[in-house]
Design a protein around this motif. Structure first.
Motif, PDB file in Angstrom:
ATOM      1  N   PHE A   5       0.847  -1.197   0.000  1.00  0.00           N
ATOM      2  CA  PHE A   5       0.000   0.000   0.000  1.00  0.00           C
ATOM      3  C   PHE A   5       0.882   1.247   0.000  1.00  0.00           C
ATOM      4  N   ARG A  35      -4.081   3.140  -1.769  1.00  0.00           N
ATOM      5  CA  ARG A  35      -3.159   2.975  -2.887  1.00  0.00           C
ATOM      6  C   ARG A  35      -3.687   3.778  -4.067  1.00  0.00           C
ATOM      7  N   VAL A  40      -8.211   1.066  -0.175  1.00  0.00           N
ATOM      8  CA  VAL A  40      -8.148  -0.345  -0.541  1.00  0.00           C
ATOM      9  C   VAL A  40      -8.722  -1.203   0.588  1.00  0.00           C
ATOM     10  N   ALA A 370     -13.677   0.314   0.780  1.00  0.00           N
ATOM     11  CA  ALA A 370     -12.773   0.018  -0.327  1.00  0.00           C
ATOM     12  C   ALA A 370     -13.364   0.476  -1.651  1.00  0.00           C
TER      13      ALA A 370
END
Length: 404
Positions: A5, A35, A40, A370
């Motif tokens: 990440f 990221r 994420v 996410a």
């Protein structure tokens, strides 16, 4: 191989504001990983891979993280100010009396027409900076103080320029149907012709607006005139929004719903039929307590009706020079609670998830999950209620936009 990440925030308490989780979607031992500017992972530490690799790991020391705040209704770009009208209001003049006497929106139009784009950007930046300083990562900005093609486009261009001057996402709304300019000689239909046939197509061709707004009110435009603007907007592929039922009930909420508007805003005089129509259409109720307070309105938006019918409610500053010179979304939350009796969860969702929904961007931002843009506000607080409870105190520790 461990997943990598760009940045991880850990030892944090998350108010994800996700609709599929109870209350504010709180996660006490939370982690966020980003990221390429997107979230994420946003969840419990126990679910996060222990071998995750990252360029930077940030210990939040138990602080709270919310989505970056969203101010979904502002008139941030304008010329001049209307402090003199504030004095008149203190002496007993009403909003309508000032408007009919040539003040109000029309007075700001004169100052805005006389301002260059550089002037408009310079005037708006201090207001924008205050919002950014409170954790705001997305701001909607309306035109509506030009009332001719050239100045309306200059306002919208200035709004877009603000987004290039500051790390903030800007959404723009064309509000040509805001008031009647003096040169229209009282002919509202002829002016609406100008909005639909010249102004709106020019704005759309230049790609300067994300939505089209209008002011439906006795001192502004009728339902039929508003509908003409909305039909023209829809023909150009632009979604619509509406200043509705602020000073009287002309059926604005129902009209907004008829056109599947992203939002109907103000709504102090909305009735149950309007609330039911909004619920069915999925139109967000944007509540603007700053304007309610500043013009000393007495009719409150029907929050109980909105709850009963399942209407989503957002909160915004309505920052403008005449009826809500407010540049604090935190104070707007406090006003939403104290004046409109919204609860903490409704207030916080109103300036995050529902603000995003009111702008048609909920798929990209507004909650911690996410796939969404990594827009965060990190707070020095013990519980989310502090964000609504305090007045004149800013507990922001850090603001993150697109993972930076």
């Amino acid at each position: 191989m461990a997943e990598r990440f760009d940045r991880i925030w850990h030892n944090a308490r998350l108010a994800t504001v996700r609709r599929d989780l109870p209350d504010l979607g709180v996660i006490e031992q939370g982690v966020i990983a980003a990221r390429d500017g997107r979230i994420v992972f946003a969840g419990a530490r126990s679910d996060f891979p222990s071998d995750a690799d990252t360029a930077e790991r940030i210990d939040c020391a138990g602080r709270w993280i919310t989505p970056g705040l969203i101010d979904c209704h502002t008139h941030l770009v304008f010329g001049g100010n209307r402090a003199h009208e504030f004095e008149l209001r203190l002496q007993g003049a009403s909003y309508e009396e000032i408007a009919r006497a040539g003040g109000g929106i029309v007075s700001t139009v004169a100052a805005t027409r006389a301002s260059s784009e550089t002037d408009l950007v310079a005037g708006a930046l201090p207001r924008l900076d205050v919002l950014i300083g409170e954790g705001v990562t997305t701001v909607e900005i309306k035109s509506g103080y030009g009332l001719n093609t050239e100045t309306e486009m200059r306002q919208l261009s200035a709004a877009r320029e603000l987004g290039r001057n500051r790390p903030v996402s800007i959404r723009t709304s064309f509000l040509g149907a805001h008031a009647l300019p003096l040169e229209a000689d009282g002919d509202k239909d002829r002016y609406i012709d100008l909005v639909c046939r010249e102004m709106l197509p020019a704005v759309a061709q230049a790609g300067l607006a994300d939505a089209v707004d209008a002011f439906m009110e006795g001192i502004a435009f009728s339902g039929e005139q508003t509908a003409r603007v909305f039909r023209a907007a829809k023909a150009l592929g632009l979604p619509v929004k509406l200043h509705a039922d602020q000073l009287s009930n002309l059926g604005g909420a129902a009209l907004a719903a008829e056109f599947s508007a992203l939002s109907a805003d103000h709504l102090e005089h909305t009735d149950e039929a309007g609330a039911a129509a909004m619920a069915q259409a999925g139109t967000v109720a944007v509540l603007l307590p700053g304007a309610f307070y500043f013009i000393r309105e007495t009719n409150k938006p029907p929050v109980e009706l909105f709850r009963a019918h399942g209407v989503n409610m957002a909160l915004a500053t309505d920052c403008n020079p005449g009826s809500s010179p407010l540049t604090s979304l935190l104070l707007a939350m406090n006003m939403g609670a104290t004046l409109f009796r919204m609860n903490v969860a409704e207030c916080l969702a109103g300036v995050t998830r529902e603000g995003a929904r009111a702008l048609g961007i909920l798929g990209a931002t507004g909650t911690l999950e996410a796939g969404k843009t990594c827009d965060l506000a990190i707070w020095d607080i013990e519980r989310p209620a502090e964000l609504v409870y305090r007045m004149g105190f800013n507990p922001l520790h850090q603001r993150v936009r697109r993972g930076q």
